[in-house]
Write a protein that holds these residues in place. Structure first.
Motif, PDB file in Angstrom:
ATOM      1  N   ASN A  38     -11.913   8.059  -3.320  1.00 34.63           N
ATOM      2  CA  ASN A  38     -11.937   8.977  -2.169  1.00 34.63           C
ATOM      3  C   ASN A  38     -10.546   9.438  -1.746  1.00 34.63           C
ATOM      4  OD1 ASN A  38     -14.843   8.962  -1.675  1.00 34.63           O
ATOM      5  ND2 ASN A  38     -14.486   6.766  -1.353  1.00 34.63           N
ATOM      6  N   LYS A  39      -9.547   9.088  -2.559  1.00 33.29           N
ATOM      7  CA  LYS A  39      -8.163   9.512  -2.315  1.00 33.29           C
ATOM      8  C   LYS A  39      -7.679   9.109  -0.925  1.00 33.29           C
ATOM      9  CE  LYS A  39      -7.666  13.211  -5.628  1.00 33.29           C
ATOM     10  NZ  LYS A  39      -7.145  14.523  -5.854  1.00 33.29           N
ATOM     11  N   LYS A  40      -7.806   7.821  -0.634  1.00 28.98           N
ATOM     12  CA  LYS A  40      -7.380   7.323   0.689  1.00 28.98           C
ATOM     13  C   LYS A  40      -6.558   6.050   0.546  1.00 28.98           C
ATOM     14  CE  LYS A  40     -11.298   9.041   3.422  1.00 28.98           C
ATOM     15  NZ  LYS A  40     -10.834  10.375   3.353  1.00 28.98           N
ATOM     16  N   LEU A  41      -5.603   5.897   1.489  1.00 27.36           N
ATOM     17  CA  LEU A  41      -4.793   4.677   1.567  1.00 27.36           C
ATOM     18  C   LEU A  41      -5.011   4.080   2.953  1.00 27.36           C
ATOM     19  CD1 LEU A  41      -1.393   6.163   0.294  1.00 27.36           C
ATOM     20  CD2 LEU A  41      -3.162   5.073  -1.087  1.00 27.36           C
ATOM     21  N   TYR A 101      -4.688   7.164   5.415  1.00 28.94           N
ATOM     22  CA  TYR A 101      -3.939   8.328   4.938  1.00 28.94           C
ATOM     23  C   TYR A 101      -4.722   8.944   3.780  1.00 28.94           C
ATOM     24  CZ  TYR A 101       0.170   6.698   7.496  1.00 28.94           C
ATOM     25  OH  TYR A 101       1.049   6.312   8.477  1.00 28.94           O
ATOM     26  N   SER A 102      -4.991  10.231   3.883  1.00 27.74           N
ATOM     27  CA  SER A 102      -5.696  10.914   2.784  1.00 27.74           C
ATOM     28  C   SER A 102      -4.690  11.723   1.984  1.00 27.74           C
ATOM     29  CB  SER A 102      -6.721  11.901   3.347  1.00 27.74           C
ATOM     30  OG  SER A 102      -7.666  11.202   4.093  1.00 27.74           O
ATOM     31  N   TYR A 103      -4.881  11.752   0.684  1.00 27.35           N
ATOM     32  CA  TYR A 103      -3.945  12.515  -0.151  1.00 27.35           C
ATOM     33  C   TYR A 103      -4.699  13.417  -1.118  1.00 27.35           C
ATOM     34  CZ  TYR A 103      -5.057   9.050  -3.790  1.00 27.35           C
ATOM     35  OH  TYR A 103      -5.714   8.266  -4.688  1.00 27.35           O
ATOM     36  N   ASP A 104      -4.014  14.456  -1.549  1.00 25.26           N
ATOM     37  CA  ASP A 104      -4.501  15.235  -2.691  1.00 25.26           C
ATOM     38  C   ASP A 104      -3.794  14.748  -3.951  1.00 25.26           C
ATOM     39  OD1 ASP A 104      -6.097  17.027  -1.101  1.00 25.26           O
ATOM     40  OD2 ASP A 104      -4.197  17.881  -0.411  1.00 25.26           O
ATOM     41  N   ILE A 105      -2.490  14.467  -3.770  1.00 18.43           N
ATOM     42  CA  ILE A 105      -1.699  13.952  -4.894  1.00 18.43           C
ATOM     43  C   ILE A 105      -0.954  12.714  -4.390  1.00 18.43           C
ATOM     44  CG2 ILE A 105       0.189  14.439  -6.497  1.00 18.43           C
ATOM     45  CD1 ILE A 105      -0.486  17.389  -6.281  1.00 18.43           C
ATOM     46  N   LEU A 106      -0.949  11.661  -5.221  1.00 15.88           N
ATOM     47  CA  LEU A 106      -0.285  10.412  -4.825  1.00 15.88           C
ATOM     48  C   LEU A 106       0.786  10.042  -5.846  1.00 15.88           C
ATOM     49  CD1 LEU A 106      -0.243   7.767  -3.050  1.00 15.88           C
ATOM     50  CD2 LEU A 106      -1.899   6.814  -4.664  1.00 15.88           C
TER      51      LEU A 106
END
Ligand SMILES: Cc1cc2nc3c(=O)[nH]c(=O)nc-3n(C[C@H](O)[C@H](O)[C@H](O)COP(=O)(O)OP(=O)(O)OC[C@H]3O[C@@H](n4cnc5c(N)ncnc54)[C@H](O)[C@@H]3O)c2cc1C
Ligand code: FES
Lengths: 410, 105
Positions: A87-90, A98-103
């Motif tokens: 789910n692209k979350k930290l 924190y949500s990201y599109d690119i990590l």
């Protein structure tokens, strides 16, 4: 396209990546998440000029907060303790998300801990960050007999600094030479002699059986039954990539986070750079993990380029240095895959270099000299490796002949 | 500009092209460079740590410190690559009758 770009880990690779992304992408949000409460800073001085009081906290930062504001790069002082790649979350400990599109993961590496006696865990000191350096600097003021466990680069640099602060230093190393097998024995011996000349005691080939605390003194019992009394113990027994966070995820791990030559991990939109990444090097055609200043910088920049759409292969030749007393050691390329070794010079005053050759080409070199004496030759060697040059052994071994003669003219 | 501040460094053929020499004057050290378009001078000690740049590598208009590969532009003195971050001082140079002079303030 406007993306939420998150950089996890606020060290050297992180800041170089952030600045590079901003160069190519003025729209996206860039946020660095770092568990240390200060902006990214240089670690090399921690074991050297910081302990010696020649460099201070304010001298260590890569960039000021003004630069970050100007570049529109956010820095949040948080520790991430859970990652949800799907789910692209930290998540932080308090479940801040924190949500990201690119990590980009640049969590660096952490020191291995001694496992001797659980009751003494808080008695042993380690050096990785500024906080620890400050504590060590403060405590050693009142200590005289200091023991360093581990004769690697960081342990020896601390030994050199503490000796310059007039401390009696003992280094205990389990192996039969300093700095591990990657360093030619002759160079390790020259470094060892310098430590001994400055009054440091170097004990090789010995294991610690146990450490007993008696009041403020530690008795270190070695496997040959010898006993060392000391009033402060620092351990520098190596490091491991900071990957615990990812252990139960489907991110591919193997001695760090496995990345290709574009800093891409096994998961789409997730990149890794710096100490934490075990990256593919196209020139050496294998994966490797490096812990060095220059690599953290260049790998961070390369990740930044790839994240911002400038597809770039990482081809930097590995290079690192270690400074101890007035000696400067430099390593270029890789020194563990060779058919032949060629020596150039024999005295540290003019510099000594060992070249590692395969198929008549240099794969790597290790040099030692007073202050920067080997720097120019090591730099030229890096160029020869880059250009995959077939080298003349006679020129390599003769210090009177300039190495740049070997660089092919266009 | 007073004449006496021009100090003679040596003859032009004492420096190979794309190379440098160290020049000590009183208690200071300088580096004097020969680039393709002329002669230049900077402080002789790196701004990162107390290391002589004479052992460094000259590449085009840049000098790379031999200790930690900090890079400076020789003409402007600008620090271009970490760990060097403080600029290097530069000095005017003139050539007169095949002799190199630098102007020290
Ligand atoms: C004492 C010392 C001396 C050194 N000397 C030299 C030298 O002389 N020459 C040389 O070439 N190299 C040297 N190095 C190595 C060099 O400094 C490192 O290779 C470089 O700092 C690596 O950069 P990085 O960005 O990968 O990791 P780091 O700079 O270590 O940054 C990683 C950051 O991520 C943070 N982090 C980790 N996990 C989390 C989390 N879950 N949440 C939030 N933040 C997190 C860490 O706290 C840290 O701040 C030295 C290193 C040390 C420690
Ligand atoms: S001494 Fe010149 S870069 Fe460090």
């Amino acid at each position: 396209m406007k993306n939420n770009i998150i950089i996890l880990g606020g060290g050297q690779a992180a800041i170089y990546a952030a600045i590079e992304i901003r160069k190519n992408d003025t729209e996206s949000n860039i946020k660095i998440l770092g568990e240390e409460s200060i902006l990214p800073y240089e670690r090399p001085p921690l074991s050297k000029d910081f302990l010696l009081d020649k460099k201070h906290e304010e001298d260590l930062f890569f960039h000021s907060s003004d630069v970050l504001i100007n570049e529109n790069i956010d820095f949040d002082n948080v520790s991430i303790n859970k990652v949800d790649f799907e789910n692209k979350k930290l998540f932080t400990k308090n479940d801040n998300v924190y949500s990201y599109d690119i990590l980009l993961i640049s969590t660096g590496s952490e020191n291995k801990k001694l496992c001797l006696d659980d009751n003494l865990n808080n008695d042993f000191y380690y050096l990785r960050n500024l906080e620890e350096a400050k504590i060590i600097k403060e405590i050693v003021l009142n200590k005289n007999q200091i023991t360093i466990i581990g004769g690697g680069f960081i342990g020896l640099e601390i030994a050199s600094s503490l000796s310059q602060l007039q401390k009696k230093v003992t280094v205990i190393e389990i192996g039969n030479q300093l700095m591990g097998r990657i360093i030619p024995k002759q160079i390790a011996d020259l470094v060892q002699n310098t430590h001994i000349e400055h009054g440091n005691e170097i004990i090789l080939n010995k294991q610690i059986d146990k450490i007993i605390k008696k009041n403020d003194i530690y008795e270190i019992l070695l496997n040959d039954n010898s006993l060392i009394e000391t009033d402060f113990v620092i351990a520098g027994i190596g490091s491991t990539p900071s990957i615990k966070l990812f252990e139960n995820t489907n991110l591919k791990l193997d001695n760090g986070i496995v990345t290709n030559q574009f800093c891409e991990t096994s998961i789409k939109d997730v990149y890794a750079a710096g100490d934490v990444s075990n990256f593919y090097h196209p020139l050496y055609e294998r994966n490797m993990r490096l812990e060095s200043y220059q690599h953290a910088q260049n790998h961070g920049i390369c990740a930044g380029k790839n994240i911002s759409g400038v597809k770039t292969e990482y081809t930097s030749i590995p290079w690192m240095w270690s400074d101890q007393f007035n000696l400067n050691l430099q390593l270029t390329g890789i020194c563990d895959d060779y058919e032949e070794i060629i020596e150039r010079g024999s005295e540290i005053n003019n510099g000594v270099i060992y070249f590692f050759l395969k198929n008549k080409k240099i794969r790597g070199a290790c040099g030692l000299g007073i202050l920067g004496k080997v720097g120019r030759d090591i730099r030229i060697t890096t160029k020869l490796i880059e250009k995959n040059t077939i080298v003349d052994r006679q020129i390599l071994s003769d210090q009177n002949q300039k190495l740049n003669k070997l660089i092919p003219k266009l | 500009m007073s004449e006496e501040n021009w100090i003679e460094v040596g003859s032009t053929d004492s420096i190979e092209e794309e190379d440098l020499i160290r020049f000590d004057h009183q208690d200071k050290t300088f580096c004097v460079y020969r680039l393709t378009d002329g002669f230049y001078a900077t402080d002789g000690i790196c701004t990162h740590e107390e290391v002589h740049l004479e052992d460094g590598l000259v590449m085009d208009d840049e000098i790379e410190c031999p200790m930690h590969q900090g890079i400076f532009n020789i003409k402007s003195g600008k620090a271009l690559s970490p760990p060097a971050c403080v600029d290097l001082k530069t000095y005017p140079v003139k050539v007169d009758n095949d002799k190199i002079f630098i102007k020290i303030d």
